[in-house]
Design a protein around this motif. Sequence first.
Motif, mmCIF file in Angstrom:
data_model
loop_
_atom_site.group_PDB
_atom_site.id
_atom_site.type_symbol
_atom_site.label_atom_id
_atom_site.label_comp_id
_atom_site.label_asym_id
_atom_site.label_seq_id
_atom_site.Cartn_x
_atom_site.Cartn_y
_atom_site.Cartn_z
ATOM 1 N N ILE A 177 -5.391 -0.206 7.697
ATOM 2 C CA ILE A 177 -4.397 -1.069 7.043
ATOM 3 C C ILE A 177 -4.916 -2.505 6.976
ATOM 4 N N ARG A 178 -5.558 -2.952 8.052
ATOM 5 C CA ARG A 178 -6.101 -4.316 8.044
ATOM 6 C C ARG A 178 -7.142 -4.508 6.941
ATOM 7 N N VAL A 233 0.861 -1.187 0.000
ATOM 8 C CA VAL A 233 0.000 0.000 0.000
ATOM 9 C C VAL A 233 0.898 1.238 0.000
ATOM 10 N N SER A 234 0.693 2.090 -0.982
ATOM 11 C CA SER A 234 1.496 3.310 -1.119
ATOM 12 C C SER A 234 1.198 4.307 -0.003
ATOM 13 N N GLY A 286 -1.154 -6.247 10.926
ATOM 14 C CA GLY A 286 -1.224 -7.514 10.206
ATOM 15 C C GLY A 286 -0.357 -7.607 8.966
ATOM 16 N N CYS A 287 0.501 -6.624 8.745
ATOM 17 C CA CYS A 287 1.445 -6.715 7.617
ATOM 18 C C CYS A 287 2.712 -5.929 7.953
ATOM 19 N N ALA A 292 5.092 2.070 16.179
ATOM 20 C CA ALA A 292 5.204 0.785 16.891
ATOM 21 C C ALA A 292 3.814 0.197 17.134
ATOM 22 N N ALA A 293 2.880 1.049 17.534
ATOM 23 C CA ALA A 293 1.517 0.562 17.823
ATOM 24 C C ALA A 293 0.847 0.055 16.550
ATOM 25 N N VAL A 294 0.992 0.800 15.468
ATOM 26 C CA VAL A 294 0.384 0.398 14.193
ATOM 27 C C VAL A 294 1.011 -0.903 13.705
#
Lengths: 177, 325
Positions: free
Chosen positions: B126-127, B114-115, B157-158, B150-152
């Motif tokens: 993002i998920r 994902v750009s 999941g990627c 860090a949290a993201v």
Amino acid sequence: MSASDLSILPAPPLLILAMRPLPLAPLQPLLSFLIASIVRRHRGLFVRLGAHAGKTFGIHPTDLPFAFELAPKPDRPRLVAVRTLSKGLDVRISGPLGALLGLVNGELDGDALFFSRDLRVEGDFEAVVALRNAVDDAQINLVDEIRSLLGPLGGPFEIVFRMALERLRETHEERGV
Amino acid sequence: MELVCPAGTPAALKVAVDAGAGAVYCGFNDETNARNFPGLNFSREELIAGIALAHRRGVKVLVAINTFPRAGGMGLWRSAVDDATRAGADALILADVGLLDYAANKHPKQRLHVSVQAAAANADSIRFYVENFGVRRVVLPRVLSVPEIAAVTKECGCETEVFVFGGLCVMAEGRCSLSSYATGCSPNMQGACSPASHVNYRQERGKMVSRLGEFTINSFAKGEPAAYPTLCKGRFATNGALGYIFEDPTSLDAAAMLPGLKEAGVSALKIEGRQRGRAYIEAVVHAFRQALKALDAGRPIETASLSALTEGQTTTVGAYRKTWR
């Protein structure tokens, strides 16, 4: 020395003074051969230039007593030395000789020279960007190009030219910046 | 962490590979990528040759097809996806959900990223990309602090990729309309912020004045470091004073943040600058390769001064170390 710590010095004033009275005519055959050779060896330039190959570019080394006019048409390229740039050129690019040579040779970054104000551009900015990208991709080595044109004189020329290039560069540390 | 380096031309790609890139990203010479500048980018044949060169050296090539397709003009973007996949790209960097859907269905084995243009800045969004299109990596917008990254990274999941050097765009990327407003050309759809066709520089009363379309962006006194002619970095007169009200003309340099980014679980570090010359690519890629070697060896990171190469000739760590919130 990396590109990140290069800065530009003007050509030595004595050299400029010595060059001022010299006629430009003897320079012209070399320039004509040079542009013809570059065009022959770097055809990809024109693909990247696209329609901008039909534009006219004024190139003014601010520390030299003359300038160059470039019309990079693939079939009839023209590079001439002039005392002052003509009116009506599509683009004017100016900066110290060391900056312009470094840009052509891919040793210096065009945007960085612009940020540092070593390079000045006026006119058709789209043509400037196209020329910059085309030249950077072409990997032109001016020393090699000119050496190949000069035949047996190429060796001595290379030594002098490289010394001149080195003289035009100085690290920030050496300048105390 | 993978070092992802820019290449606007085949010559720049070779320089990036020689200088220590782990991956190189590039785009086609049309409006399908967000660096659609005159004389820049790759033809189909150049991409095939570039991928072959990179793969011989064990370097990946990621192809950015990261603008948003025009209504009725999907063909150009879909053919870019097909051709990049056929050329052997290691990943496609996409922003548009329609194009992601097309790529995921037409080329299910193709790795998708994902750009940054998608501005996916939280784990939930993002998920969505991961679950619906099987994306393997997201390039995070330059608006997050290291703890937020860090949290993201922990929840999305990627893999995550973050910018570590270069031009700094702190607007909501892919959604900024300042350049469109000034020029009528959309960076998000046509691929050029402050397109060169609308830029003009001239000397006025001893100053260099930059203009974008009908707008004066800035004027620089003699010797003052210059900047790109973007509205977000324009100098505005407000309340009787001149100043930068959106962003200062400065560039990102997050070399000092590498330990924190590694600890945050980031998978890849991106250098901005497909529009820059070979000299920039060589210097910046080399500096970051050395920094990563130092990091892996547990040595302190020597942050080489790259400010001479940067916009405004100053650098910042941007949002990675937020001080305003």
